[in-house]
Scaffold this motif. Structure first.
Motif, mmCIF file in Angstrom:
data_model
loop_
_atom_site.group_PDB
_atom_site.id
_atom_site.type_symbol
_atom_site.label_atom_id
_atom_site.label_comp_id
_atom_site.label_asym_id
_atom_site.label_seq_id
_atom_site.Cartn_x
_atom_site.Cartn_y
_atom_site.Cartn_z
ATOM 1 N N GLU A 285 -8.878 37.064 40.025
ATOM 2 C CA GLU A 285 -8.546 35.655 40.266
ATOM 3 C C GLU A 285 -7.362 35.187 39.429
ATOM 4 O O GLU A 285 -6.737 34.185 39.745
ATOM 5 C CB GLU A 285 -9.737 34.766 39.882
ATOM 6 N N GLN B 26 2.675 31.261 36.243
ATOM 7 C CA GLN B 26 2.077 32.232 37.165
ATOM 8 C C GLN B 26 3.148 33.013 37.908
ATOM 9 O O GLN B 26 3.030 34.218 38.110
ATOM 10 C CB GLN B 26 1.192 31.512 38.175
ATOM 11 N N ARG B 30 3.450 36.978 37.843
ATOM 12 C CA ARG B 30 3.405 37.776 39.072
ATOM 13 C C ARG B 30 4.672 38.581 39.276
ATOM 14 O O ARG B 30 4.671 39.577 40.000
ATOM 15 C CB ARG B 30 3.153 36.869 40.271
ATOM 16 N N SER B 151 4.159 32.300 45.893
ATOM 17 C CA SER B 151 2.724 32.606 45.830
ATOM 18 C C SER B 151 1.984 31.667 44.871
ATOM 19 O O SER B 151 0.838 31.309 45.099
ATOM 20 C CB SER B 151 2.490 34.070 45.457
ATOM 21 N N SER B 152 2.675 31.252 43.796
ATOM 22 C CA SER B 152 2.023 30.278 42.901
ATOM 23 C C SER B 152 1.868 28.938 43.603
ATOM 24 O O SER B 152 0.879 28.238 43.404
ATOM 25 C CB SER B 152 2.819 30.030 41.627
ATOM 26 N N LYS B 154 1.438 28.556 46.728
ATOM 27 C CA LYS B 154 0.336 28.732 47.683
ATOM 28 C C LYS B 154 -1.008 28.630 46.960
ATOM 29 O O LYS B 154 -1.954 28.012 47.424
ATOM 30 C CB LYS B 154 0.463 30.077 48.390
ATOM 31 N N LYS B 155 -1.053 29.246 45.770
ATOM 32 C CA LYS B 155 -2.289 29.213 44.990
ATOM 33 C C LYS B 155 -2.630 27.763 44.593
ATOM 34 O O LYS B 155 -3.780 27.353 44.626
ATOM 35 C CB LYS B 155 -2.112 30.067 43.733
ATOM 36 N N ARG B 156 -1.600 27.024 44.224
ATOM 37 C CA ARG B 156 -1.819 25.661 43.742
ATOM 38 C C ARG B 156 -2.135 24.697 44.887
ATOM 39 O O ARG B 156 -2.983 23.827 44.760
ATOM 40 C CB ARG B 156 -0.558 25.193 42.998
ATOM 41 N N GLY B 158 -2.622 25.612 48.331
ATOM 42 C CA GLY B 158 -3.185 26.219 49.536
ATOM 43 C C GLY B 158 -4.338 25.422 50.142
ATOM 44 O O GLY B 158 -4.452 25.300 51.360
#
Lengths: 287, 582
Positions: A285, B26, B30, B151-152, B154-156, B158
């Motif tokens: 995660e 992040q 990544r 991608s960060s 998207k993570k935040r 999404g």
């Protein structure tokens, strides 16, 4: 668990050091009988006790038990039950323990509605510290520390419970053995927090709230056409300044215990030898 | 082109500083870069200066330094607050159209990038995305491929839907394009390399929560308090997947009592709090120890006394943990030294608690709690987690621990001080536990001999553990050096990095970082071998230095920091040099 369990199986070999005639003898006997009658045995029962004369109960009973710190028996009981919902959990305390230092926990234990029973031995005095006013002492009750009385109204535990959203509120009298046992049994059987305030007279320090006083004044709801599921009726009774009642004052038929609401249905003591399966997902995660 | 790069976003609390900083951190992680973050924040929800700082390098980094290369300043105060760390060539990204930023003067020698953050955000779909525009601008400054942000983002975002994610991607690119079009590249000479490494990025509180689940913790009760709350936040919604449960209690007194109850049921249980909560829990701590209940109590320290400075760093609770509670009771105190060690020491805490049926204080601090750091995922290798449950008896073995009357002996007097433990429900195990002094059966006693026997039995557990477990310190630097520097807790990272600065100045030191406060390693030999001993800690009086002096009968020098800010590597190197030569 087994039908051959007798209430004496819940007795330890320690002789109580309560004063002769203390109401706590009757209160405890009723608790043990109620436990046995509801099919429990010492190995599946957990008794949590507070501090004071009432707190000694864990020593005189035989079961899994803990004698907690002053006023904090309720959160201990909740923790025991949440971590192992298969146990029968009974919390015992006194009026000082439960309504003074423990008043905050009382309100939240009521709200939390964990499936356990809470028996408060209410003698309206601090006995073990030798006779000071307790939170349920009358406004004019004279003691060494309150020579003119506390001059403040007593805590009304039943009203406090009702206002906090209690799903089971009852009151009993330690000397009325059958009714007391029956009321505690109902608290045990209730799916949620079963609260019982027990008048348990202190024969040494309280000459006002005596056996005679309760015997003469208590109104048994069993003698009335009373519906314990009627919250409005319960409100009238618990706020009645003229009379005090014995019996189940309120029971929410739709009560769902904390454990059921949170899906707690199995003991938490079994764990894997290493990290639980799927634990590496926890690391992923953080990618 | 500096080897490591330092970046920050600052503004008012409520400006989205934290989430913006985290998105960038992040993205860097990544992209295979090491990251070490720190936060400046005040104890308020809106307003007040707050900043999120990111240090990044392709090399391993473990601390913060006094240097800022790129600063996104959402308020003029952000520039003032960071003047000391800005240097010639530092880039300040700001929105000159923002009312409060119109008259801002960029300090001499620095590069001001006036980017219409809000305007560009609105073009991308909403003013709220202005911080993301700034991130895009930062990508332009650093030649950091903007795709890494995606991608960060998207993570935040999404959860809010693809449209929101797409708008944010667009906003970032607006920022990038604006800088590329409006400014000359030669002013902006930062180049952030990427690598193939896959790192994870997490903070100390999260690592403690993860360690708890890994160790089979099933029950957590706590009460919100900075900076320990993130432990509870982490566990909530996760521990349930592993059959556990989190309770937000009405106060810290309830929290520790709930955890005590669950522990008596046999569940691995924990609570976490900070100093003011530890004070409240101390009442029950004595009962936990005397009733020999395994419990992990985590203290994420902050500045004290009283409410102190809730959002600032300190290691001031040591004396309380060592001596708190009336009477005398054994305890273990573990102090993780890094974010990864927060994980491993939590696992160890549960094992010690159950092996020795004793409360374990796990003491972390604000610096570890709010610091996010990159690690190889292997740093949290779940296969390496071992579970030690100690002396638990079942229905078959319980007979060996009963009296002739078949009464179970939960406080049986044993050679190693550890008694048998029966989970409630075990046939034949019913017993009483109490805070009163008791006999082997748990029954109250005032018998003078039994009192002494039970006190000795409880103390014997610590002595047994001292022999059986490894309490070694972590060692860094030159083991033959004459100068010895000792520290505990979160100072390790700065200390390890300070070694490089010291080496440049020709100062040779041996570093011992001690994760065990009680019992703790005997450092007598190390102290004797050293010419000078310096103890580094974040408190005013040198609480750990005091106990080490007591242990070794040796005077030590002290470096104490108690202004609320953690040690920085470069600063600490200077302090050590000065202290050694003083």
């Amino acid at each position: 668990m087994s039908s051959q369990v007798r209430f004496t199986d819940f007795k330890s070999d320690k002789q109580p050091t309560w004063c002769p005639g203390c109401g706590d003898f009757g209160t405890m006997n009723g608790m043990m009988k109620a436990l046995a009658e509801t099919g429990n045995d010492p190995d599946n029962t957990f008794v949590v006790a507070g501090i004071g004369c009432s707190g000694k109960i864990g020593t005189y009973m035989h079961s899994y038990a803990i004698h907690g710190v002053h006023g904090r028996a309720l959160p201990v009981g909740a923790g025991v039950k949440m971590a192992n919902p298969e146990l029968e959990v009974m919390v015992a305390g006194g009026d000082g323990d439960g309504y003074s230092i423990g008043a905050g926990h009382f309100v939240h234990a009521v709200r939390r509605n964990v499936d356990m029973s809470y028996v408060v031995m209410d003698n309206r005095i601090y006995g073990l510290t030798k006779g000071q006013a307790s939170p349920t002492s009358r406004e004019d009750f004279e003691t060494a520390t309150t020579p003119e009385g506390p001059k403040q109204p007593p805590v009304n535990p039943l009203a406090l419970a009702l206002a906090s959203g209690a799903t089971f509120i009852a009151q009993s009298f330690s000397s009325d053995a059958l009714r007391h046992q029956e009321i505690v049994q109902k608290a045990i059987e209730h799916d949620g927090f079963g609260f019982v305030n027990v008048f348990s007279p202190c024969v040494t320090f309280n000459d006002v709230d005596t056996y005679d006083y309760f015997r003469d004044s208590l109104v048994d709801l069993a003698d009335e056409d009373y519906d314990p599921h009627d919250r409005e009726a319960a409100k009238d009774r618990v706020l009645d300044a003229e009379k005090e009642y014995m019996g189940v004052l309120y029971q929410d038929e739709d009560s769902v215990s904390y454990e059921s609401q949170h899906g707690l249905d199995s003991p938490m003591h079994e764990i894997d030898d290493g990290a639980p399966e799927g634990a590496m997902d926890l690391v992923r995660e953080f990618y | 082109m500096p080897a490591d790069f330092n970046w920050a976003i600052g503004g008012e609390a409520g400006d989205g500083i934290d989430s913006t900083g985290k998105i960038f951190a992040q993205a860097l992680s990544r992209a295979g870069r090491h990251v070490f973050t720190s936060k400046d924040f005040a104890s308020r929800i809106r307003g007040g200066y707050t900043a999120y700082k990111v240090r990044t390098s392709v090399e391993d980094i473990q601390s913060v330094v006094d240097r800022l290369d790129v600063l996104i300043a959402l308020t003029p105060r952000t520039i003032e607050e960071n003047l000391d760390e800005l240097h010639e060539g530092s880039v300040i990204i700001y929105d000159g159209e923002r009312t409060t930023m119109q008259d801002v003067e960029i300090p001499e020698g620095m590069v001001g990038l006036n980017v219409p953050l809000k305007g560009l955000a609105e073009e991308a779909g909403g003013a709220i995305m202005r911080n993301v525009v700034a991130l895009g601008a930062a990508c332009a400054v650093t030649n950091f491929p903007i795709e890494n942000l995606d991608s960060s983002l998207k993570k935040r975002f999404g959860d809010k839907g693809q449209a929101i994610v797409d708008n944010n991607k667009k906003a970032a690119r607006k920022g990038l394009e604006y800088v590329e079009e409006e400014y000359d590249e030669e002013d902006l000479d930062y180049d952030l390399d990427t690598t193939d490494n896959d790192y994870v990025l997490l903070n100390g509180d999260e690592a403690i929560g993860m360690g708890a689940i890994a160790a089979g913790c099933k029950f957590y009760a706590g009460y919100p308090i900075t900076p320990a709350t993130d432990v509870m936040t982490y566990l909530t919604g996760r521990i349930e997947r592993f059959g556990g449960h989190v309770v937000q209690a009405e106060d810290e007194l309830a929290a520790i009592n709930l955890a005590l109850g669950a522990a008596r049921s046999g569940a691995r249980s924990m609570t976490a709090t900070s100093g003011p909560g530890i004070d409240l829990m101390t009442e029950t701590f004595g009962l936990v120890a005397t009733s020999e209940t395994p419990l992990v109590i985590c203290d994420v320290m902050r500045s004290g006394p009283s409410t102190g400075m809730p959002t600032k760093q300190e290691q001031g609770d040591l004396n309380t943990l060592l001596h708190g509670g009336h009477g005398e009771v054994p305890r273990f105190i573990l102090a993780p030294t890094t974010v990864a060690e927060c994980f491993w020491k939590t696992v160890e805490a549960f094992n010690l608690a159950e092996q020795y049926q004793t409360p374990v204080y796990l003491t972390s601090d604000l610096a570890l709690a709010v610091t996010e750091q990159t690690f190889e995922p292997d740093a949290f290798d779940m296969d390496a987690v071992e579970i030690e449950r100690g002396n638990v008896v079942d229905e078959e073995s319980i007979g060996d621990h009963q009296t002739e009357q078949e009464q179970f002996k939960p406080h049986e007097l044993t050679d190693d001080g550890v008694s048998p433990r029966a989970f409630p429900g075990t046939a034949g195990g019913a017993h009483m536990s109490t805070g009163l002094e008791h006999d082997e059966l748990g029954r109250r006693t005032e018998d003078t001999e039994m009192r002494v026997k039970q006190v000795d039995k409880r103390d014997r557990k610590v002595e047994t553990a001292r022999e059986r477990e490894d309490w070694s310190p972590r060692e860094f630097g030159n083991s033959d050096a004459e100068n010895l520097v000792v520290s505990w807790g979160s100072n390790e990272g700065a200390l390890v990095e300070a070694l490089a600065f010291l080496e440049e100045d020709g100062v040779d030191v041996r570093v011992l970082s001690v994760p065990y406060i009680f019992p703790r390693p005997d450092l007598s030999e190390e102290f004797e071998a050293a010419e000078e001993v310096v103890v580094v800690e974040c408190n005013a009086t040198g609480q750990f230095a005091d106990v080490l002096e007591h242990d070794t009968l040796t005077r030590v020098k002290r470096i104490n920091k108690y202004n609320g800010v953690r040690f920085k590597a470069d600063e600490l190197a200077t302090d050590i040099k000065e202290t050694l030569s003083a």
